[in-house]
Design an enzyme around this catalytic site. Structure first.
Site, short mmCIF file in Angstrom:
data_model
loop_
_atom_site.label_atom_id
_atom_site.label_comp_id
_atom_site.label_asym_id
_atom_site.label_seq_id
_atom_site.Cartn_x
_atom_site.Cartn_y
_atom_site.Cartn_z
N HIS A 23 -50.75 -60.90 17.76
CA HIS A 23 -50.30 -61.99 16.90
C HIS A 23 -50.04 -63.26 17.70
CE1 HIS A 23 -48.92 -63.18 12.91
NE2 HIS A 23 -47.94 -63.85 13.50
N HIS B 196 -49.23 -63.34 6.41
CA HIS B 196 -47.99 -62.57 6.39
C HIS B 196 -48.29 -61.24 5.70
CE1 HIS B 196 -43.62 -63.91 7.18
NE2 HIS B 196 -44.35 -64.09 8.24
#
Length: 747
Positions: free
Chosen positions: A47, A93
């Site tokens: 990420h 998300h």
């Protein structure tokens, strides 16, 4: 057992492999402590560190005269003229939304908005690209309700309109939904801000919400497979406060406008650590920070929590030397927590202090230079077989009128009005083309004649069957969406959603998709200005016999694209217009049903070749349609995508409340002509009397076209003379099929 050996064995708890732990020891020259290992684990996560994907990005075109800021900052920025720029970015998300859909989606909106105003841009639009499992599943409806609530809660409260997006339903997203959020902001060129530290001696200022324990481990959580135990990771999901974000937004923009800051950065994934060490890395400098000064909202917090918490609504600002008091006074005016937590140093270290002791001392470059992995990609034999499947034995249904009704009611095609009507899309009063009214949203730029258009797009079925062509097609369709409102495409941001890259078939998909995106971006002059990678989107499902089955999402490289209209009044929507109009197909008729929504919905097959994509033809078609709209020769335009030509015509008819009568005089299977999904096709409505001028423009741009028929009546009537076939469906029936699925799901 020594403490170091114990730490090495626990490497996985910090998000590191044993090999990565050993590499860290080698690069630092000593054993790390637990805090240092955790910080590196977060920064080396996929990420934050893009360790499996960054090597593939070298193929992306990232520059052009329209690019003011390319990859490497909080958001990309494109020039729209008149000294103005548009900042835009897309983030995911996904994992948070899978375990806590309301807060997962809400904080996704909050995070991407901070990326935009950190660039000095005032956010003016949000788009959401959502993927869920089967709509008739209770879990899907739970997730859908929660995600929609989260987006509406945050976006509506902060006062930024949600103007568009897309929603797809497929079994591969059953446990792992995708929530991709794109935001846009407007700035003056001189207000463009950067995430840097400035010079040695500059202060590091913490501003915004106090730090809590929510969001702990979020970056690592987002870089691992979901499992049956993922519900226990709810603490990795942040809790958002849109009212605090509004204060932070206004304070940050005012500070930038007044020239008080040398650097600005959002505290996003990996919280305080990622923001400060990334700023230091860009500046080529070090930092000294005192963690005991970080404002907290919970008692007994320790350095690990202070460093890696992903509590929302927090920023790092670096004041311009000599303007420190001015900045602190401004931030106090907005009643924000403001603390000087450190300073910029001449060394190249990332040093953290706690109660007078050094608890972290690492080279800044080690934190920011994650190991890079180039893996071997191998195409799945199962997918290859599906793509190569012979479809000649697929029967043509006897009643193609019923097929049209069925497709209009497929949740992926059906009206998304029940979703977007829950969003405020008119706040700020700049939205001139609202969600569902056209293939792209359009916002006016006050004080100019310009408009900004935005869209997000991806057909995961195409990418699943052929990741190269499918990803290129996502770029092409996004650009086509902008062309359909009269906008010139400028640049893209992408959100690359894939499964576990350690699996050769997944890495192959990622590898091929990045190549496809790059080729399409070069051909259409739409550079990549930034984006997000979300890997490990798969679910480990335990079977009754104790074995584990991995369910991966369809590869979904979502493309967000921005374009500009020189005159916002010269635009088109998809609704058939009142008055006498004729319909043209710009492009050629479909020749096959491969990889189509029709094949999946009606025949239960995800198979066949993805339609070939001719990017030179795509550019000619788009340029021709843009020219038609700007010359006033096309009042409505809609691209042919899911459901093919017949669904495109039906959607235009339903949107305008008007029927149509057309003739498709071409060779090929009847179902392919109606429902095939060939690329580079747009249906336009041309006012009667403009035909000669419109056709001259189409010839000038070298775009093929076919006269289809005319607007009018109360039904969608399509004839195929070479098949002696005629479809006729009343508008009310199409309207009912189109509006029912999502209305019932969200009732």
């Amino acid at each position: 057992m020594t403490a170091a050996a114990s730490l090495r064995e626990r490497a996985a708890t910090f998000g590191l492999t044993v090999e990565e732990y050993d590499l860290l020891v080698e690069r630092v020259g000593r054993e790390p402590n637990a805090l240092e290992a955790a910080i590196v684990g977060a920064m080396w996560s996929e990420h934050c560190g893009y360790k499996n994907s960054r090597p593939l990005f070298s193929v992306f075109p990232t520059t052009g005269p329209q690019v003011l800021q390319g990859p490497g900052e909080n958001a990309g920025v494109v020039d729209i003229g008149d000294g103005l720029g548009v900042a835009f970015k897309m983030e995911s998300h996904n994992h948070p939304s899978a375990v806590e859909p309301v807060q997962g989606a809400a904080t996704g909106v909050g995070g991407i908005l901070r990326d935009i105003f950190a660039m000095g841009a005032r956010p003016f639009a949000v788009l959401d690209s959502l993927r869920f499992g089967n709509l008739d599943s209770p879990r899907t409806r739970f997730l859908l309700h929660g995600v929609v609530e989260g987006i509406s809660h945050y976006g509506n409260a902060i006062g930024v309109p949600t103007v568009g997006g897309e929603v797809t339903f497929h079994p591969s997203y059953q446990e792992n939904p995708l929530v991709n959020v794109m935001a846009l902001g407007l700035l003056k060129h001189e207000d463009l801000a950067k995430g840097t530290m400035g010079a040695v001696g500059n202060q590091i200022v913490y501003v915004g919400s106090r730090t809590g324990r929510d969001g702990l481990g979020g970056a690592v959580f987002a870089s691992a497979d979901l499992s049956d135990a993922s519900g226990a990771d709810r603490p990795a999901v942040q809790v958002g406060d849109p009212f605090m974000e509004k204060l932070l937004l206004e304070a940050t923009l005012e500070a930038i406008e007044r020239g008080l800051v040398a650097g600005v950065q959002d505290m996003g994934a990996a919280g305080l650590v990622s923001s400060t060490c990334e700023m230091a890395y860009r500046a080529g400098l070090g930092v000294d920070m005192d963690l005991s000064k970080v404002p907290t909202r919970e008692t007994g917090m320790v350095p690990m929590e202070l460093c890696l918490s992903e509590s929302q609504e927090r920023m790092v600002l670096v004041p311009v030397p000599g303007r420190e008091e001015d900045l602190l006074d401004l931030l106090a005016k907005w009643e924000l927590d403001v603390v000087v937590i450190g300073s910029v140093a001449a060394h190249d270290r990332y040093r953290l202090f706690w109660q007078g002791e050094v608890v972290c001392d690492l080279p800044v470059d080690v934190l920011n230079e994650a190991p890079k992995y180039t893996r071997e990609g191998v195409e799945s034999p199962e997918i290859r077989a599906a793509r190569e499947r012979d479809l000649t034995d697929v029967p043509v249904p006897a009643d193609l009128s019923e097929v049209l009704v069925t497709l209009m009611g497929d949740p992926t095609i059906a009206s998304k009005r029940p979703i977007f009507e829950r969003y405020d899309h008119q706040v700020m009063t700049n939205t001139v083309v609202v969600p569902g009214a056209a293939d792209a949203a359009v916002m006016r730029v006050r004080g100019t004649t310009k408009g900004v258009a935005a869209t997000s797009d991806c057909n995961p079925r195409f990418v699943y069957l052929d990741p190269f062509v499918g990803a290129a097609a996502a770029v092409a369709e996004a650009a086509r969406n902008l062309a359909c409102v009269g906008a010139t495409p400028l640049a893209i941001t992408d959100n690359l959603n894939f499964g576990n890259p350690h699996r050769p078939e997944v890495y192959y998909q990622l590898q091929q998709a990045t190549r496809g995106i790059a080729e399409a971006c070069r051909a259409l002059n739409t550079p990549v200005t930034g984006g997000n990678v979300s890997l490990y989107n798969q679910y480990n499902e335990r079977q009754p016999d104790g074995s584990v089955r991995t369910v991966a999402i369809h590869p979904t490289p979502t493309i967000g694209m921005v374009g500009v209209l020189p005159d916002v009044e010269r635009r088109a929507t998809l609704a058939l217009p009142e008055g006498q109009h004729v319909l043209y197909l710009v492009g050629d008729h479909a020749a096959d049903v491969g990889a189509s929504q029709y094949l999946e919905t009606v025949h239960g097959l995800e198979a066949g070749r993805v339609p070939a994509l001719d990017l030179a033809l795509e550019k000619r078609v788009q340029d021709a349609v843009i020219a038609l709209i700007r010359a006033g020769h096309a009042r409505a335009a809609h691209d042919c995508s899911e459901g093919g030509l017949a669904v495109t015509l039906a959607e235009m008819a339903v949107a305008g409340g008007l029927g149509l009568t057309v003739k498709v005089d071409a060779a090929g299977r009847a179902d392919a002509l109606l429902f095939g999904e060939a690329h580079s096709r747009i249906v336009v409505a041309v006012p009667v009397g403009h035909e000669e001028a419109a056709e001259a423009l189409l010839h000038e741009h070298g775009a093929p076209f076919h006269l289809l028929g005319f607007v009018g009546g109360e039904e969608v009537a399509i004839s195929l003379p070479r098949h002696d076939l005629h479809l006729s469906v009343p508008l009310p029936r199409l309207q009912d099929a189109f509006t029912r699925p999502l209305r019932e799901a969200l009732a």
